[in-house]
Write an enzyme that holds these catalytic residues in place. Structure first.
Site, PDB file in Angstrom:
ATOM      1  N   SER A  91       0.783  -1.223   0.000  1.00 34.48           N
ATOM      2  CA  SER A  91       0.000   0.000   0.000  1.00 34.48           C
ATOM      3  C   SER A  91       0.818   1.278   0.000  1.00 34.48           C
ATOM      4  CB  SER A  91      -0.942   0.027   1.211  1.00 34.48           C
ATOM      5  OG  SER A  91      -1.845  -1.045   1.115  1.00 34.48           O
ATOM      6  N   SER A  92       2.003   1.251   0.555  1.00 31.00           N
ATOM      7  CA  SER A  92       2.759   2.501   0.630  1.00 31.00           C
ATOM      8  C   SER A  92       4.215   2.274   0.264  1.00 31.00           C
ATOM      9  CB  SER A  92       2.662   3.106   2.038  1.00 31.00           C
ATOM     10  OG  SER A  92       3.342   2.291   2.954  1.00 31.00           O
TER      11      SER A  92
END
Length: 179
Positions: free
Chosen positions: A9-10
């Site tokens: 996600s990041s």
């Protein structure tokens, strides 16, 4: 061909563990990206889905790496199925559409997801009906006092004068006068 898809996600997260699992499972081509699963545009996922051909298998490590929701998952797997592409989740052996049992499990999960969506929609419609009975119509509350604007116009004020006095837009004054 086994096609792998890895996602975190990041940018602070690492794809290494997913890529290692996908490689160990025999993935010959791995698409990877660092992007939120909530993003509608995930270019590497789109490339993987486009690349997949009949007889291929799309492999992921965990279910949440692929889809935003059960409905989105069902949509992706249905599209893969139409192309003749299998689907497998490494951390959940029961989700493998290349086997009869896996197809059955996926069908059951898809049915449950569809049932949950129908229930949610039903509850939403009940809530809307209840709100309507209570006189609540939803949407943004009116900020324009239409009766006041009409009264000001009947007193002989022009639209520019009403705009100046009330501080609302010219279009809003005309809308109020039209109703």
């Amino acid at each position: 061909m086994i096609i792998g898809y890895a996602r975190v996600s990041s940018t602070g997260q690492n794809l290494t563990a997913q890529i290692d699992k996908l490689t160990a499972s025999g993935a010959e081509k791995i698409y990877q990206e660092k992007q939120s699963g909530l993003d509608k545009d995930r270019p590497e996922l789109a490339k993987a889905l486009e690349f997949a051909r009949e007889g291929d298998v799309l492999v992921i490590t965990k279910l949440d790496r692929l889809a935003r929701s059960a409905a989105h998952l069902h949509q992706i797997v249905e599209m893969l199925d139409k192309k003749g592409v299998g689907f497998r989740v490494l951390d959940d052996a029961s989700l493998d559409t290349t086997t009869r049992t896996g197809k059955l499990v996926f069908g059951i999960l898809a049915s449950i997801a569809e049932f949950e969506t129908a229930l949610r929609k039903e509850r939403q419609m009940e809530g809307i009906a209840k709100a309507k009975l209570e006189g609540k119509t939803g949407g943004r509350p009116k900020t324009v006092d239409e009766d006041r604007i009409k009264a000001m116009k009947e007193e002989g004020l022009s639209v520019p004068q009403i705009v100046k006095e009330t501080g609302i837009s010219r279009a809003a004054v005309y809308r109020a006068l039209a109703e």
